[in-house]
Design an enzyme around this catalytic site. Structure first.
Site, PDB file in Angstrom:
ATOM      1  N   ALA A 197       0.859  -1.191   0.000  1.00  0.00           N
ATOM      2  CA  ALA A 197       0.000   0.000   0.000  1.00  0.00           C
ATOM      3  C   ALA A 197       0.888   1.232   0.000  1.00  0.00           C
ATOM      4  O   ALA A 197       1.979   1.224   0.565  1.00  0.00           O
ATOM      5  CB  ALA A 197      -0.910   0.009   1.224  1.00  0.00           C
ATOM      6  N   ALA A 199       0.392   5.639   0.370  1.00  0.00           N
ATOM      7  CA  ALA A 199      -0.515   6.752   0.626  1.00  0.00           C
ATOM      8  C   ALA A 199       0.279   8.049   0.694  1.00  0.00           C
ATOM      9  O   ALA A 199       1.484   8.076   0.434  1.00  0.00           O
ATOM     10  CB  ALA A 199      -1.296   6.506   1.917  1.00  0.00           C
ATOM     11  N   GLN A 203       4.189   4.392   3.136  1.00  0.00           N
ATOM     12  CA  GLN A 203       3.824   3.168   2.429  1.00  0.00           C
ATOM     13  C   GLN A 203       4.171   1.957   3.285  1.00  0.00           C
ATOM     14  O   GLN A 203       4.939   2.056   4.242  1.00  0.00           O
ATOM     15  CB  GLN A 203       4.493   3.090   1.066  1.00  0.00           C
ATOM     16  N   VAL A 204       3.570   0.811   2.934  1.00  0.00           N
ATOM     17  CA  VAL A 204       3.648  -0.390   3.767  1.00  0.00           C
ATOM     18  C   VAL A 204       4.250  -1.542   2.980  1.00  0.00           C
ATOM     19  O   VAL A 204       3.892  -1.782   1.822  1.00  0.00           O
ATOM     20  CB  VAL A 204       2.245  -0.783   4.290  1.00  0.00           C
ATOM     21  N   LYS A 218       5.578  -0.094   8.111  1.00  0.00           N
ATOM     22  CA  LYS A 218       5.082   1.177   7.580  1.00  0.00           C
ATOM     23  C   LYS A 218       6.195   2.210   7.686  1.00  0.00           C
ATOM     24  O   LYS A 218       6.736   2.434   8.778  1.00  0.00           O
ATOM     25  CB  LYS A 218       3.859   1.614   8.389  1.00  0.00           C
ATOM     26  N   ASP A 351     -11.540   6.591  11.344  1.00  0.00           N
ATOM     27  CA  ASP A 351     -11.458   6.346   9.901  1.00  0.00           C
ATOM     28  C   ASP A 351     -11.674   4.866   9.578  1.00  0.00           C
ATOM     29  O   ASP A 351     -10.798   4.200   9.004  1.00  0.00           O
ATOM     30  CB  ASP A 351     -10.093   6.809   9.384  1.00  0.00           C
TER      31      ASP A 351
END
Length: 607
Positions: A197, A199, A203-204, A218, A351
């Protein structure tokens, strides 16, 4: 001799060979056992050392302050000396925003602003998305601020995606090594080269520790904190001029306080130690809920720009691989857990979108990403429940007065127009049964009013609005028939009936303004509360008895309650008397001639 060296001979080969073979084998086993024991001791020592390091890292993380708390004065000191950098970025930001506001002003002057609002909202979202991580986060935060922007803008900003291309592995791995202070291959057996992922902030990667555990790593984007800091500094500098421009649109907003509030929130989100602390606190509060799972944080491998946590195998709850019944069960678990987060403990995941929740193979729901959390104080939680009661009763005057007490509306404001606006906007939502509420509709209608009138929404309320909106969107994706309020009302009923701090909402819900019991409402509350797992009927009975027997309005309540009970008994008595009379008349009419029957016992319908 061959047996003594461990070479086997047939058992029939002589009496001396077999004992020698046994002795040799026993010696080898003993040596293997001793070697295994030493290995086990070393393994135990290694694990103990790792556990000790983990505990030390955990204590250090919990005692550490937020990395760089937002400080506008410090930002002024730093960036006042970087004139050229600030000027260049200022132009990148102010030019598109000024051009955009000019278009909106022209729309107002021409009287076409309402017709052009959807187009302008899309333009605004495009500008926000093009300006980098701070603006993407700001846009996502603004999407739940109906007091600042009209509904068309909120709708567009909710489409902002946090998915952007990953940055190079070389940079990511260099940051990991710099933060951890050791080469990656000393702690990780391997790290998969493709991020799972990416963002706006980080990122991960999926990795594996030397001890075999799969982990999610992360890592923050290079220079992320510096970019965000400069953008917030420039936004704060521009906020005064922007506020003056917005006044021409007949909106009086304190944009500087909005920017400072956002700065505080995003600085907490980019501190991964704070995110780890959030995860642990969340686990302490909700980890015992049987449907919920919270991943473990590996503290010895977590720093301000690197977060290492347990890898979770699972699928999104909207995945086609899940049965509809399983999706519905998962959604109910999310809603119930979120209600308890917001209205019981007060610490909640703000969220809960589909990417932050995974359905595990054992049926549990795993929460991920604890960067965006919020907190609600006890008096605020009770205020929210009281607001729900006022909406159920359609007592909009009381709702406005509550908004003033909570600080949503300035004291001294004429609440008459707001009361009328609420009454006009919400009847189609609240005129039906309580269980048919639609969160999106309520938020939209309240948002229209909060934009038109002088509302100022505190951070916890906007976080709740965002959380409920995201939850309902997720719930509908997973199960089109699911409605949050239909699932939430039993919990609210249970809280109102069993929480001693909610006697005022209980009185407002169960008794009408004259003090008479709303028996159908009370029955509805009890039936709904009984659907919750933790419904305590004894607590409810005790609380209701205490409410009737004591309290400031106890005497009035008891008087009206006695009158209601008497009226019911009178009704029951009259029905019993009428039934007995009709039965007697019928029996006598079959035994006696008509002329011998008393007039009051003549069967109905006889002349």
């Amino acid at each position: 001799a061959r047996a003594g060296r461990g070479e086997a001979e047939p058992a029939s080969g002589g009496g001396g060979g077999t004992p020698a073979l046994a002795a040799g084998t026993e010696s080898a086993n003993a040596r293997a056992a001793r070697k295994g024991s030493r290995t086990a001791k070393r393994s135990t020592f290694t694990m103990s050392r790792e556990e000790l390091q983990e505990q030390q890292a955990q204590r250090a993380a919990k005692s550490a302050a937020v990395a760089t708390p937002y400080d506008p004065l410090e930002a002024e000191r730093v960036y006042s000396m970087r004139t050229v950098d600030v000027w260049k970025r200022d132009m990148e930001i102010s030019v598109p925003f000024t051009a955009f506001l000019a278009k909106v002003l022209v729309d107002f002057e021409r009287g076409v602003e309402p017709q052009n609002r959807k187009v302008r909202a899309r333009e605004f979202m495009t500008i926000i998305a093009s300006l980098g991580p701070a603006f993407i986060k700001a846009g996502q935060a603004l999407s739940s601020r109906p007091d600042l922007l009209p509904p068309e803008y909120l709708s567009e900003l909710q489409k902002l995606q946090d998915d952007i291309p990953p940055f190079p592995n070389e940079q990511a791995f260099a940051i990991i090594e710099q933060e951890l202070g050791v080469p990656m291959d000393t702690v990780f057996d391997r790290v998969e080269p493709v991020p799972v992922a990416a963002a706006s902030i980080g990122q991960v990667y999926k990795g594996f520790l030397k001890t075999g555990e799969a982990v999610a790593i992360k890592v923050q984007r290079p220079e992320c904190e510096g970019i965000i800091a400069m953008d917030i500094y420039i936004l704060r500098q521009l906020s005064g001029a922007l506020s003056q421009l917005i006044k021409l649109l007949r909106r009086d907003l304190d944009l500087q306080s909005v920017v400072e509030e956002f700065g505080k929130l995003i600085y907490e989100e980019i501190d991964y130690l704070q995110e780890g602390r959030n995860a642990e606190r969340f686990a302490e509060l909700y980890g015992s809920v049987k449907e919920i799972y919270v991943p473990r944080i590996y503290w010895r491998l977590t720093r301000r720009k690197v977060l290492t946590m347990e890898w979770i195998d699972g699928v999104r709850i909207t995945s086609p691989s899940l049965a509809v019944s399983e999706k519905s069960r998962m959604v109910r678990a999310i809603v119930q857990c979120s209600l308890r987060q917001m209205l019981e403990k007060g610490f909640f995941h703000a969220d809960p979108h589909g990417g932050n929740l995974l359905a595990m193979s054992d049926g549990r729901l795993a929460y991920l990403d604890f960067g965006m959390m919020s907190e609600v104080e006890a008096f605020q939680r009770y205020g929210i429940l009281e607001a729900v009661v006022h909406m159920v009763n359609r007592d909009f005057r009381a709702l406005c007065e509550l908004y003033v007490r909570l600080g949503f509306i300035p004291e001294g404001t004429d609440i008459g127009p707001i009361e009328r606006a609420l009454a006009d906007a919400l009847p189609d939502v609240l005129g039906a049964s309580v269980e048919d509420f639609n969160i999106a509709s309520v938020i939209s209608k309240l948002g229209d009013i909060m934009y038109k009138f002088p509302f100022t929404l505190p951070p916890y309320y906007t976080a709740i609005v965002r959380c409920l909106g995201v939850l309902e969107g997720l719930a509908i994706q997973a199960d089109g028939q699911f409605r949050i309020i239909n699932n939430a009302y039993p919990y609210i009923a249970s809280r109102v009936l069993t929480d001693p701090n909610l006697q005022k909402p209980l009185r407002l819900m169960v008794f009408d303004p004259d003090g008479h019991v709303r028996w159908s409402r009370l029955e509805d509350l009890i039936q709904n509360a009984a659907d919750t797992d933790d419904w305590d009927v004894q607590q409810a009975a005790s609380l209701f008895s205490e409410f009737i027997l004591s309290g400031p309005n106890g005497a009035t309540v008891r008087r009206y309650l006695a009158a209601d009970v008497t009226r019911m008994l009178d009704s029951v008595g009259l029905d019993t008397y009428t039934y007995a009379l009709e039965t007697t008349a019928s029996r006598l009419s079959s035994l006696l001639p008509r002329n011998l029957l008393p007039p009051n016992l003549l069967p109905p319908g006889l002349p």
